[in-house]
Motif scaffolding. Structure first.
Motif, PDB file in Angstrom:
ATOM      1  N   GLN A  26       0.822  -1.206   0.000  1.00 36.36           N
ATOM      2  CA  GLN A  26       0.000   0.000   0.000  1.00 36.36           C
ATOM      3  C   GLN A  26       0.858   1.259   0.000  1.00 36.36           C
ATOM      4  O   GLN A  26       0.424   2.315   0.452  1.00 36.36           O
ATOM      5  N   THR A  27       2.071   1.159  -0.494  1.00 40.03           N
ATOM      6  CA  THR A  27       2.926   2.339  -0.587  1.00 40.03           C
ATOM      7  C   THR A  27       2.323   3.289  -1.611  1.00 40.03           C
ATOM      8  O   THR A  27       1.534   2.878  -2.465  1.00 40.03           O
ATOM      9  N   PRO A  28       2.679   4.573  -1.521  1.00 42.96           N
ATOM     10  CA  PRO A  28       2.060   5.562  -2.414  1.00 42.96           C
ATOM     11  C   PRO A  28       2.263   5.268  -3.904  1.00 42.96           C
ATOM     12  O   PRO A  28       1.397   5.546  -4.707  1.00 42.96           O
ATOM     13  N   SER A  29       3.393   4.708  -4.273  1.00 44.47           N
ATOM     14  CA  SER A  29       3.669   4.494  -5.689  1.00 44.47           C
ATOM     15  C   SER A  29       4.469   3.213  -5.861  1.00 44.47           C
ATOM     16  O   SER A  29       5.405   2.955  -5.105  1.00 44.47           O
ATOM     17  N   VAL A  30       4.097   2.420  -6.853  1.00 39.16           N
ATOM     18  CA  VAL A  30       4.786   1.159  -7.126  1.00 39.16           C
ATOM     19  C   VAL A  30       5.068   1.064  -8.619  1.00 39.16           C
ATOM     20  O   VAL A  30       4.177   1.296  -9.436  1.00 39.16           O
ATOM     21  N   THR A  55      -2.127  -0.829  -4.505  1.00 37.59           N
ATOM     22  CA  THR A  55      -2.115   0.616  -4.713  1.00 37.59           C
ATOM     23  C   THR A  55      -2.714   1.000  -6.068  1.00 37.59           C
ATOM     24  O   THR A  55      -2.674   0.214  -7.011  1.00 37.59           O
ATOM     25  N   GLN A  56      -3.269   2.191  -6.141  1.00 37.30           N
ATOM     26  CA  GLN A  56      -3.828   2.684  -7.408  1.00 37.30           C
ATOM     27  C   GLN A  56      -2.780   3.421  -8.228  1.00 37.30           C
ATOM     28  O   GLN A  56      -2.912   3.551  -9.436  1.00 37.30           O
ATOM     29  N   ASP A  57      -1.726   3.914  -7.578  1.00 35.61           N
ATOM     30  CA  ASP A  57      -0.659   4.639  -8.265  1.00 35.61           C
ATOM     31  C   ASP A  57       0.442   3.646  -8.612  1.00 35.61           C
ATOM     32  O   ASP A  57       1.391   3.451  -7.850  1.00 35.61           O
ATOM     33  N   LYS A  58       0.268   2.980  -9.724  1.00 33.73           N
ATOM     34  CA  LYS A  58       1.218   1.944 -10.119  1.00 33.73           C
ATOM     35  C   LYS A  58       1.526   2.053 -11.595  1.00 33.73           C
ATOM     36  O   LYS A  58       0.735   2.602 -12.368  1.00 33.73           O
TER      37      LYS A  58
END
Length: 81
Positions: A26-30, A55-58
């Motif tokens: 669940q980190t901010p960006s992957v 995460t949604q920012d991937k």
């Protein structure tokens, strides 16, 4: 988050393999970095792993090459590193 490891090792080999941990990340960006022609992992397996990331920012970055990525592949990651 950056992890470099084979994504589909079985549970006996690596309980922390990305395929087992993806739903908990669940980190901010992957960024998922994969080889286009990996002889050990199919494109479908890599895509399934990408969709499992919580995460949604991937972003999925596919590098031309085989299991051992070519020299200089990291240059595609400079915006993140």
């Amino acid at each position: 988050m950056l992890a470099i490891s084979p994504p589909h090792l079985d549970d006996k080999t690596a309980v922390v393999a990305p395929r087992n941990a993806a739903q908990y990340i669940q980190t901010p960006s992957v960024w998922l970095v994969t080889a286009a022609n990996d002889e050990y992992v199919s494109k479908d397996d890599n895509l399934a792993l990408y969709h499992q990331l919580a995460t949604q920012d991937k972003q999925h970055i596919e590098i031309e090459g085989e299991h051992i990525l070519p020299a200089g592949y990291y240059q595609r990651l400079l915006g993140w590193l």
